[in-house]
Design a protein around this motif. Structure first.
Motif, PDB file in Angstrom:
ATOM      1  N   ASN A  44       0.818  -1.217   0.000  1.00  0.00           N
ATOM      2  CA  ASN A  44       0.000   0.000   0.000  1.00  0.00           C
ATOM      3  C   ASN A  44       0.854   1.271   0.000  1.00  0.00           C
ATOM      4  OD1 ASN A  44      -2.518   1.232  -0.121  1.00  0.00           O
ATOM      5  ND2 ASN A  44      -2.648   1.462   2.088  1.00  0.00           N
ATOM      6  N   PHE A  45       2.017   1.227  -0.660  1.00  0.00           N
ATOM      7  CA  PHE A  45       2.852   2.419  -0.756  1.00  0.00           C
ATOM      8  C   PHE A  45       2.251   3.343  -1.808  1.00  0.00           C
ATOM      9  CE2 PHE A  45       6.424   4.627  -2.846  1.00  0.00           C
ATOM     10  CZ  PHE A  45       6.723   5.469  -1.807  1.00  0.00           C
ATOM     11  N   VAL A  46       1.823   4.526  -1.429  1.00  0.00           N
ATOM     12  CA  VAL A  46       1.154   5.535  -2.264  1.00  0.00           C
ATOM     13  C   VAL A  46      -0.040   4.901  -2.989  1.00  0.00           C
ATOM     14  CG1 VAL A  46       1.565   7.486  -3.808  1.00  0.00           C
ATOM     15  CG2 VAL A  46       3.474   6.491  -2.635  1.00  0.00           C
ATOM     16  N   ASP A  81       6.786  15.166  -7.871  1.00  0.00           N
ATOM     17  CA  ASP A  81       7.652  16.151  -7.243  1.00  0.00           C
ATOM     18  C   ASP A  81       7.987  15.672  -5.835  1.00  0.00           C
ATOM     19  OD1 ASP A  81       9.021  18.336  -6.394  1.00  0.00           O
ATOM     20  OD2 ASP A  81       7.370  19.765  -6.590  1.00  0.00           O
ATOM     21  N   ILE A  82       9.249  15.299  -5.593  1.00  0.00           N
ATOM     22  CA  ILE A  82       9.615  14.716  -4.292  1.00  0.00           C
ATOM     23  C   ILE A  82       9.626  15.745  -3.177  1.00  0.00           C
ATOM     24  CG2 ILE A  82      10.903  12.776  -5.258  1.00  0.00           C
ATOM     25  CD1 ILE A  82      13.466  14.357  -4.705  1.00  0.00           C
ATOM     26  N   ARG A  83       9.523  17.024  -3.520  1.00  0.00           N
ATOM     27  CA  ARG A  83       9.390  18.035  -2.462  1.00  0.00           C
ATOM     28  C   ARG A  83       7.983  18.029  -1.896  1.00  0.00           C
ATOM     29  NH1 ARG A  83      11.245  22.920  -6.109  1.00  0.00           N
ATOM     30  NH2 ARG A  83       9.828  21.743  -7.429  1.00  0.00           N
ATOM     31  N   LYS A  84       7.020  17.621  -2.694  1.00  0.00           N
ATOM     32  CA  LYS A  84       5.616  17.577  -2.280  1.00  0.00           C
ATOM     33  C   LYS A  84       5.238  16.194  -1.734  1.00  0.00           C
ATOM     34  CE  LYS A  84       1.314  18.962  -2.110  1.00  0.00           C
ATOM     35  NZ  LYS A  84       0.917  19.783  -0.991  1.00  0.00           N
ATOM     36  N   PHE A  85       5.663  15.128  -2.437  1.00  0.00           N
ATOM     37  CA  PHE A  85       5.335  13.762  -2.046  1.00  0.00           C
ATOM     38  C   PHE A  85       6.472  13.221  -1.185  1.00  0.00           C
ATOM     39  CE2 PHE A  85       2.813  14.531  -5.777  1.00  0.00           C
ATOM     40  CZ  PHE A  85       1.619  13.920  -5.476  1.00  0.00           C
ATOM     41  N   LEU A  86       6.338  13.344   0.123  1.00  0.00           N
ATOM     42  CA  LEU A  86       7.391  12.945   1.046  1.00  0.00           C
ATOM     43  C   LEU A  86       7.206  11.534   1.591  1.00  0.00           C
ATOM     44  CD1 LEU A  86       7.699  16.293   3.010  1.00  0.00           C
ATOM     45  CD2 LEU A  86       9.168  15.450   1.195  1.00  0.00           C
ATOM     46  N   ASP A  87       6.265  10.780   1.019  1.00  0.00           N
ATOM     47  CA  ASP A  87       6.020   9.421   1.485  1.00  0.00           C
ATOM     48  C   ASP A  87       7.259   8.565   1.258  1.00  0.00           C
ATOM     49  OD1 ASP A  87       3.579  10.639   1.543  1.00  0.00           O
ATOM     50  OD2 ASP A  87       2.471   8.893   0.855  1.00  0.00           O
ATOM     51  N   GLY A  88       7.523   7.661   2.191  1.00  0.00           N
ATOM     52  CA  GLY A  88       8.659   6.761   2.045  1.00  0.00           C
ATOM     53  C   GLY A  88       9.067   6.165   3.367  1.00  0.00           C
ATOM     54  N   ILE A  89      10.184   5.480   3.341  1.00  0.00           N
ATOM     55  CA  ILE A  89      10.757   4.872   4.539  1.00  0.00           C
ATOM     56  C   ILE A  89      12.145   5.473   4.702  1.00  0.00           C
ATOM     57  CG2 ILE A  89      11.382   2.723   5.675  1.00  0.00           C
ATOM     58  CD1 ILE A  89       9.385   1.325   3.816  1.00  0.00           C
ATOM     59  N   TYR A  90      12.356   6.177   5.795  1.00  0.00           N
ATOM     60  CA  TYR A  90      13.580   6.943   5.994  1.00  0.00           C
ATOM     61  C   TYR A  90      14.319   6.488   7.249  1.00  0.00           C
ATOM     62  CZ  TYR A  90      11.385  10.059   2.626  1.00  0.00           C
ATOM     63  OH  TYR A  90      10.792  10.570   1.497  1.00  0.00           O
ATOM     64  N   THR A  91      15.643   6.531   7.191  1.00  0.00           N
ATOM     65  CA  THR A  91      16.475   6.211   8.355  1.00  0.00           C
ATOM     66  C   THR A  91      16.388   7.361   9.350  1.00  0.00           C
ATOM     67  OG1 THR A  91      17.991   4.959   6.949  1.00  0.00           O
ATOM     68  CG2 THR A  91      18.786   5.607   9.119  1.00  0.00           C
ATOM     69  N   SER A  92      16.018   7.040  10.583  1.00  0.00           N
ATOM     70  CA  SER A  92      15.834   8.085  11.586  1.00  0.00           C
ATOM     71  C   SER A  92      16.933   8.079  12.647  1.00  0.00           C
ATOM     72  CB  SER A  92      14.480   7.937  12.269  1.00  0.00           C
ATOM     73  OG  SER A  92      14.390   6.701  12.921  1.00  0.00           O
ATOM     74  N   ALA A  93      17.596   6.949  12.879  1.00  0.00           N
ATOM     75  CA  ALA A  93      18.642   6.896  13.903  1.00  0.00           C
ATOM     76  C   ALA A  93      19.637   5.791  13.572  1.00  0.00           C
ATOM     77  CB  ALA A  93      18.037   6.643  15.273  1.00  0.00           C
ATOM     78  N   GLN A 128      15.068   2.287  -0.809  1.00  0.00           N
ATOM     79  CA  GLN A 128      14.893   2.359  -2.260  1.00  0.00           C
ATOM     80  C   GLN A 128      13.647   1.645  -2.742  1.00  0.00           C
ATOM     81  OE1 GLN A 128      18.624   0.988  -3.826  1.00  0.00           O
ATOM     82  NE2 GLN A 128      19.624   2.952  -3.443  1.00  0.00           N
ATOM     83  N   LEU A 129      13.099   0.739  -1.926  1.00  0.00           N
ATOM     84  CA  LEU A 129      11.827   0.104  -2.296  1.00  0.00           C
ATOM     85  C   LEU A 129      10.701   1.128  -2.327  1.00  0.00           C
ATOM     86  CD1 LEU A 129      11.547  -3.225  -0.309  1.00  0.00           C
ATOM     87  CD2 LEU A 129      11.880  -2.946  -2.737  1.00  0.00           C
ATOM     88  N   ALA A 130      10.767   2.092  -1.429  1.00  0.00           N
ATOM     89  CA  ALA A 130       9.664   3.036  -1.256  1.00  0.00           C
ATOM     90  C   ALA A 130      10.066   4.424  -1.728  1.00  0.00           C
ATOM     91  CB  ALA A 130       9.244   3.066   0.216  1.00  0.00           C
ATOM     92  N   LEU A 131      10.454   4.537  -2.982  1.00  0.00           N
ATOM     93  CA  LEU A 131      10.758   5.841  -3.567  1.00  0.00           C
ATOM     94  C   LEU A 131       9.588   6.287  -4.441  1.00  0.00           C
ATOM     95  CD1 LEU A 131      14.498   5.565  -4.681  1.00  0.00           C
ATOM     96  CD2 LEU A 131      13.569   6.822  -2.752  1.00  0.00           C
ATOM     97  N   VAL A 132       9.228   7.550  -4.335  1.00  0.00           N
ATOM     98  CA  VAL A 132       8.155   8.092  -5.157  1.00  0.00           C
ATOM     99  C   VAL A 132       8.736   8.418  -6.532  1.00  0.00           C
ATOM    100  CG1 VAL A 132       6.497   9.967  -5.400  1.00  0.00           C
ATOM    101  CG2 VAL A 132       6.992   9.035  -3.146  1.00  0.00           C
ATOM    102  N   ARG A 133       8.118   7.882  -7.564  1.00  0.00           N
ATOM    103  CA  ARG A 133       8.626   8.086  -8.917  1.00  0.00           C
ATOM    104  C   ARG A 133       7.645   8.947  -9.719  1.00  0.00           C
ATOM    105  NH1 ARG A 133      13.151   5.128  -8.550  1.00  0.00           N
ATOM    106  NH2 ARG A 133      12.965   3.078  -7.637  1.00  0.00           N
TER     107      ARG A 133
END
Length: 169
Positions: free
Chosen positions: A93-95, A148-160, A140-145
């Motif tokens: 269910n990514f985007v 505009d990546i400034r608007k669509f910030l959905d994803g999985i990001y390293t936080s710590a 990289q699995l959850a990159l918005v293609r």
């Protein structure tokens, strides 16, 4: 002589192949001595790189490495499921996509869900290169293609990033 470094610690054992570096490595007491003869500046820099990689191996076997990733979404909630005992991550269910994205983690890396924070994945392992590779593959699995990546910030990001056990000085 062989160029392969084996290190055993309380959390297991690791080995790395440094044959490509053409270094002279020896164990003197509790210190590892790395030498490079008749080299230019770039070739001499390999000594410090190999030293850093060996130190990362020692830290990983003493304390272990831990990376935390957050699932960030705006409208469609990302569903991450852990399969095969935490060695495979499936993203759904990514985007709003119906496709399931699967990432098999490198050997020695396990993934768990955080108990105190919602939508957080915790990656743990002894090898910092394997743990960081696993987190980058999941990212990289959850990159918005094609958006505009400034608007669509959905994803999985390293936080710590850190160690499993607290370091004792």
């Amino acid at each position: 002589k062989s160029g392969v470094v084996w290190i055993k610690g309380p959390r297991g054992e690791l080995s790395k192949n440094f044959k490509h570096a053409k270094l002279e490595m020896s164990l003197v007491g509790k210190k590892i001595l790395i030498k490079k003869w008749m080299s230019n500046r770039k070739a001499a820099a390999v000594c410090r790189t190999v030293q850093s990689r060996i130190m990362n191996m020692i830290t990983g076997l003493k304390l272990g490495y831990q990376y935390k990733m957050r699932l960030v979404y705006n409208h469609f909630p990302i569903q991450a499921s852990l399969e095969d005992g935490g060695t495979r991550v499936e993203i759904r269910n990514f985007v709003g996509q119906k496709m399931t994205k699967i990432c098999k983690l490198p050997e020695g890396v396990t993934c768990t869900r955080s108990t105190d924070v919602k939508d957080e994945l915790v990656f743990e392992g002894n090898d910092v290169e394997a743990v960081s590779l696993a987190t980058s593959q999941v990212h990289q699995l959850a990159l918005v293609r094609n958006k505009d990546i400034r608007k669509f910030l959905d994803g999985i990001y390293t936080s710590a990033k850190g160690t499993v056990e607290a370091a004792e000085d």
